[in-house]
Design an enzyme around this catalytic site. Structure first.
Site, short mmCIF file in Angstrom:
data_model
loop_
_atom_site.label_atom_id
_atom_site.label_comp_id
_atom_site.label_asym_id
_atom_site.label_seq_id
_atom_site.Cartn_x
_atom_site.Cartn_y
_atom_site.Cartn_z
N TYR A 143 -1.19 -0.81 10.42
CA TYR A 143 -1.35 -1.20 9.02
C TYR A 143 -0.20 -0.65 8.17
CZ TYR A 143 -3.43 -1.38 4.33
OH TYR A 143 -3.68 -1.60 2.99
N SER A 161 0.86 -1.19 0.00
CA SER A 161 0.00 0.00 0.00
C SER A 161 0.89 1.23 0.00
CB SER A 161 -0.89 0.01 1.25
OG SER A 161 -1.50 1.28 1.42
#
Length: 260
Positions: free
Chosen positions: A150, A137
């Site tokens: 995350y 990401s």
């Protein structure tokens, strides 16, 4: 462009919807036999995949179930896409509001699932001179833009890809990372999901929040990425057309990341 993937076998994690499902479909369209795994096997996954496996990939047992099933079905794996990510533990919370349990849950799903899948697949990938794509990401590059656990897990996943590419490249295995920005998936579009929580925290209606994402995130193209666009990049990187691309992190974010 001829990708010449027909005869290959692949495993795709997090394949029930979104990027994972789009990747299963893209690979299947190229003639690849695909084992797709998700905690909940959707009708769409059943239709698209050669083999659909229900497994909790945040656990070692779940990964083992998937890889054993794929190796039994295909007698070998050529391609591995570690796409599963986010998960229920990812919430728009700051560092002081993120418990040890949340850290563990995020790392189990977003990092250790890939570690375990790679470990299980590598003997076959070495034998077949295969390829891995890990889906990270842009949060790994913009840690302030998202939940801290995350972002850290995705940064670790990108680092893992570099290490695997270096260790196993001389043995014929290529490893790349794909790092999407905002993608039109349930993560953002489900009012009860992460995007809905972010919208609520900002005091906005969910639909209005979604409409403002390109402007708020500084997306140069003015739109979010479609799952099929990420899947196309993954499929290209897995193919021999990209046979001299390895150890790289490929951003697909509509120009969100402005730094070099």
């Amino acid at each position: 462009m001829q990708l010449d993937l027909a005869t290959r076998t692949a495993v795709v994690t997090g394949a029930g919807r979104g990027i994972g499902l789009a990747t299963v479909r893209a690979l299947a369209a190229e003639g690849v036999r695909v084992a797709g795994a998700a905690r909940t096997v959707t009708p769409e996954l059943k239709e698209a995949a050669t083999l659909a496996v229900s497994a909790d990939l945040s656990t070692a047992e779940g990964v083992r179930t998937l890889m054993d099933a794929a190796l039994t079905e295909f007698d070998g794996i050529d391609l591995l896409v570690n796409n599963v990510g986010a998960g229920d533990a990812v919430r728009p919370a700051g560092f002081l509001d993120t418990s040890d349990d949340a850290w563990h849950a995020v790392f189990e799903l977003n990092l250790l699932s890939a570690v375990r899948a790679c470990r299980a697949a590598l003997p076959s990938l070495i034998e077949r001179r295969g390829s891995i794509v890990n889906v990270s990401s842009i949060n790994s590059r913009l840690p302030a833009a998202g939940p801290v656990a995350y972002s850290a897990a995705k940064a670790a996943l990108a680092a893992l890809g570099k290490s695997l590419a270096e260790e196993f490249g001389p043995r014929g295995v290529r490893v790349n990372t794909v790092s999407p920005g905002v993608v039109r998936t349930a993560v953002w579009e489900d009012p009860a999901g992460f995007g809905g929580e972010v919208a609520a925290g900002a005091g906005m209606e969910h639909a209005a929040f979604l409409a403002r994402i390109p402007e708020a995130f500084g997306i140069t193209t003015g739109r979010v990425t479609e799952p099929e666009e990420v899947a196309a990049l993954i499929t290209f990187l897995l193919s021999d057309v990209a046979r001299n691309i390895t150890g790289a992190d490929h951003v697909i974010d509509g120009g969100t990341v402005k730094t070099l």
